[in-house]
Scaffold this active site. Sequence first.
Site, PDB file in Angstrom:
ATOM      1  N   CYS A  33      -4.344 -22.884 -24.410  1.00 12.11           N
ATOM      2  CA  CYS A  33      -3.087 -23.576 -24.755  1.00 12.11           C
ATOM      3  C   CYS A  33      -1.978 -23.303 -23.730  1.00 12.11           C
ATOM      4  CB  CYS A  33      -2.615 -23.197 -26.157  1.00 12.11           C
ATOM      5  SG  CYS A  33      -1.912 -21.542 -26.288  1.00 12.11           S
ATOM      6  N   THR A  88       0.837  -1.217   0.000  1.00 11.60           N
ATOM      7  CA  THR A  88       0.000   0.000   0.000  1.00 11.60           C
ATOM      8  C   THR A  88       0.867   1.261   0.000  1.00 11.60           C
ATOM      9  OG1 THR A  88      -0.274  -0.152   2.397  1.00 11.60           O
ATOM     10  CG2 THR A  88      -2.052  -1.059   1.053  1.00 11.60           C
ATOM     11  N   ILE A 129       3.765  -0.642   8.276  1.00  8.33           N
ATOM     12  CA  ILE A 129       4.787  -1.614   7.871  1.00  8.33           C
ATOM     13  C   ILE A 129       6.087  -0.906   7.466  1.00  8.33           C
ATOM     14  CG2 ILE A 129       5.350  -3.315   6.075  1.00  8.33           C
ATOM     15  CD1 ILE A 129       2.227  -3.886   6.064  1.00  8.33           C
ATOM     16  N   CYS A 172      -3.511 -19.591 -30.400  1.00  8.05           N
ATOM     17  CA  CYS A 172      -4.662 -20.491 -30.582  1.00  8.05           C
ATOM     18  C   CYS A 172      -6.007 -19.785 -30.560  1.00  8.05           C
ATOM     19  CB  CYS A 172      -4.630 -21.599 -29.529  1.00  8.05           C
ATOM     20  SG  CYS A 172      -5.200 -21.035 -27.907  1.00  8.05           S
ATOM     21  N   HIS A 214      -0.524 -16.713  -5.152  1.00  7.73           N
ATOM     22  CA  HIS A 214      -1.674 -16.278  -5.945  1.00  7.73           C
ATOM     23  C   HIS A 214      -1.274 -15.854  -7.355  1.00  7.73           C
ATOM     24  CE1 HIS A 214      -4.063 -15.507  -1.975  1.00  7.73           C
ATOM     25  NE2 HIS A 214      -4.003 -16.775  -2.308  1.00  7.73           N
ATOM     26  N   CYS A 259      -5.479 -15.057 -27.536  1.00  7.49           N
ATOM     27  CA  CYS A 259      -4.152 -15.669 -27.668  1.00  7.49           C
ATOM     28  C   CYS A 259      -3.758 -15.665 -29.140  1.00  7.49           C
ATOM     29  CB  CYS A 259      -4.213 -17.098 -27.128  1.00  7.49           C
ATOM     30  SG  CYS A 259      -2.717 -18.050 -27.422  1.00  7.49           S
ATOM     31  N   GLN A 280       1.141 -13.313  -1.018  1.00  3.84           N
ATOM     32  CA  GLN A 280      -0.196 -13.356  -1.610  1.00  3.84           C
ATOM     33  C   GLN A 280      -0.274 -12.334  -2.738  1.00  3.84           C
ATOM     34  OE1 GLN A 280      -1.800 -13.441   2.869  1.00  3.84           O
ATOM     35  NE2 GLN A 280      -3.425 -13.192   1.387  1.00  3.84           N
ATOM     36  N   VAL A 310       0.571 -10.100  -6.180  1.00  2.19           N
ATOM     37  CA  VAL A 310       0.760 -10.460  -7.583  1.00  2.19           C
ATOM     38  C   VAL A 310       1.524  -9.352  -8.306  1.00  2.19           C
ATOM     39  CG1 VAL A 310      -1.325 -11.884  -7.605  1.00  2.19           C
ATOM     40  CG2 VAL A 310      -1.516  -9.456  -8.187  1.00  2.19           C
ATOM     41  N   ARG A 332      -8.990  -5.604   1.428  1.00  2.00           N
ATOM     42  CA  ARG A 332      -9.856  -5.675   2.607  1.00  2.00           C
ATOM     43  C   ARG A 332      -9.472  -4.697   3.715  1.00  2.00           C
ATOM     44  NH1 ARG A 332      -8.938 -10.935   1.254  1.00  2.00           N
ATOM     45  NH2 ARG A 332     -10.727 -12.105   0.506  1.00  2.00           N
TER      46      ARG A 332
HETATM   47  P1  NAD Z   1      -5.982  -7.698   2.331  1.00  2.00           P
HETATM   48  O1  NAD Z   1      -6.218  -6.606   1.369  1.00  2.00           O
HETATM   49  O2  NAD Z   1      -7.081  -8.615   2.706  1.00  2.00           O
HETATM   50  O3  NAD Z   1      -5.348  -7.145   3.701  1.00  2.00           O
HETATM   51  C1  NAD Z   1      -4.282  -6.262   3.773  1.00  2.00           C
HETATM   52  C2  NAD Z   1      -3.928  -6.091   5.245  1.00  2.00           C
HETATM   53  O4  NAD Z   1      -2.827  -5.212   5.382  1.00  2.00           O
HETATM   54  C3  NAD Z   1      -5.073  -5.521   6.061  1.00  2.00           C
HETATM   55  O5  NAD Z   1      -5.131  -6.248   7.290  1.00  2.00           O
HETATM   56  C4  NAD Z   1      -4.649  -4.067   6.319  1.00  2.00           C
HETATM   57  O6  NAD Z   1      -5.118  -3.592   7.573  1.00  2.00           O
HETATM   58  C5  NAD Z   1      -3.137  -4.179   6.315  1.00  2.00           C
HETATM   59  N1  NAD Z   1      -2.416  -2.995   5.850  1.00  2.00           N
HETATM   60  C6  NAD Z   1      -2.613  -2.331   4.685  1.00  2.00           C
HETATM   61  N2  NAD Z   1      -1.692  -1.360   4.525  1.00  2.00           N
HETATM   62  C7  NAD Z   1      -0.903  -1.380   5.650  1.00  2.00           C
HETATM   63  C8  NAD Z   1       0.227  -0.626   6.071  1.00  2.00           C
HETATM   64  N3  NAD Z   1       0.766   0.325   5.317  1.00  2.00           N
HETATM   65  N4  NAD Z   1       0.785  -0.924   7.279  1.00  2.00           N
HETATM   66  C9  NAD Z   1       0.267  -1.907   8.066  1.00  2.00           C
HETATM   67  N5  NAD Z   1      -0.798  -2.673   7.692  1.00  2.00           N
HETATM   68  C10 NAD Z   1      -1.369  -2.423   6.498  1.00  2.00           C
HETATM   69  O7  NAD Z   1      -4.839  -8.436   1.742  1.00  2.00           O
HETATM   70  P2  NAD Z   1      -4.607  -9.906   1.765  1.00  2.00           P
HETATM   71  O8  NAD Z   1      -4.958 -10.511   3.083  1.00  2.00           O
HETATM   72  O9  NAD Z   1      -3.229  -9.928   1.283  1.00  2.00           O
HETATM   73  O10 NAD Z   1      -5.674 -10.592   0.703  1.00  2.00           O
HETATM   74  C11 NAD Z   1      -6.167 -10.059  -0.469  1.00  2.00           C
HETATM   75  C12 NAD Z   1      -5.748 -10.845  -1.710  1.00  2.00           C
HETATM   76  O11 NAD Z   1      -5.824  -9.995  -2.835  1.00  2.00           O
HETATM   77  C13 NAD Z   1      -4.311 -11.248  -1.631  1.00  2.00           C
HETATM   78  O12 NAD Z   1      -4.259 -12.585  -1.352  1.00  2.00           O
HETATM   79  C14 NAD Z   1      -3.725 -10.948  -3.002  1.00  2.00           C
HETATM   80  O13 NAD Z   1      -3.797 -12.128  -3.786  1.00  2.00           O
HETATM   81  C15 NAD Z   1      -4.636  -9.982  -3.639  1.00  2.00           C
HETATM   82  N6  NAD Z   1      -4.124  -8.584  -3.739  1.00  2.00           N
HETATM   83  C16 NAD Z   1      -2.842  -8.347  -4.166  1.00  2.00           C
HETATM   84  C17 NAD Z   1      -2.367  -7.048  -4.256  1.00  2.00           C
HETATM   85  C18 NAD Z   1      -0.942  -6.816  -4.698  1.00  2.00           C
HETATM   86  O14 NAD Z   1      -0.379  -7.650  -5.404  1.00  2.00           O
HETATM   87  N7  NAD Z   1      -0.300  -5.716  -4.270  1.00  2.00           N
HETATM   88  C19 NAD Z   1      -3.189  -5.970  -3.933  1.00  2.00           C
HETATM   89  C20 NAD Z   1      -4.506  -6.240  -3.504  1.00  2.00           C
HETATM   90  C21 NAD Z   1      -4.948  -7.557  -3.411  1.00  2.00           C
END
Ligand code: NAD
Length: 256
Positions: free
Chosen positions: A133, A27, A239, A158, A122, A155, A102, A104, A35
């Site tokens: 294909c 983020t 973080i 194919c 993921h 694609c 998790q 991507v 979420r």
């Molecule tokens: P989530 O979005 O469900 O949760 C993110 C968590 O991080 C939350 O608990 C939030 O409170 C916390 N958070 C966010 N920013 C923060 C910060 N700066 N400092 C501290 N805490 C912070 O994410 P998830 O549980 O990873 O699941 C969502 C799924 O969606 C993932 O499995 C992933 O596959 C996908 N996704 C990926 C991306 C990406 O690649 N960057 C972005 C969004 C969703």
Amino acid sequence: MIDIDRARQIVDAAERIVVLTGAGISTDSGIPDFRGPNGVWTRNPAAEKAATLSHYLDDPRVRILAWRNRIDHRMWSADPNQGHAAVTELRRQGRLVAVITQNVDGLHQAAGLDDIDVIEVHGTSRFTICWQCHDRRPMDEILERVRLGEQDPPCERCGGILKSDTISFGQSLVPEVIDRAFEVAGRCDTLIAVGSTLQVYPVAGVVPHAANHGAKIVIVNAEPTGMDDLADVIVRGSIGELLPDLVRRRRAGGPN
Ligand code: NAD
């Protein structure tokens, strides 16, 4: 002892660390989570439906919208942040077993980790896959076709449907990938879970798996998670501020 001191102590003593990362680590790079309080799904629950495999495959309108949204996505211009750099620092110190992510977005690799260090449970948005294909191409190549006017690029080999090489809802994980995640979690001495709600399974299951194999569990998140009960220590906050502090070695004689 306050939580941050306890967390520093655990991480400083660790020799075999697995870091599990969720959307929260990215983020600070400008990529919203799903979420969290400002997450894409929190603000727009309908967006969750569009991430479902059957909708994507069955409905060309869903694909057209997905490609249109993708060309403007912040992911393509995002740079890794302090949190990603802190994880890379653990590898430099020789203490990182692997990152299970998790995410991507490819930002751990952009921060200097090799593909082998990063278990992308993921999948990845950096590539597309043909549903028919299985031809795999760099995402850039397909996005260029969208920019040049193709609304739902097929694609070129194919004619099959292309999608990003990520795991959608209703799609199975890749068994070797999730198996490797559990394997590394089972042999670490410390698992640091960063920026994940720890509510998405099966990946969240690596936390109890590591704990059952004797690992210490450190959770870094701004909000409560689904695994707080299992944690040896929880550090609440940003973080980007907390993780660089946690990974800094304090022990005399350790690599610096
Ligand atoms: P989530 O979005 O469900 O949760 C993110 C968590 O991080 C939350 O608990 C939030 O409170 C916390 N958070 C966010 N920013 C923060 C910060 N700066 N400092 C501290 N805490 C912070 O994410 P998830 O549980 O990873 O699941 C969502 C799924 O969606 C993932 O499995 C992933 O596959 C996908 N996704 C990926 C991306 C990406 O690649 N960057 C972005 C969004 C969703």
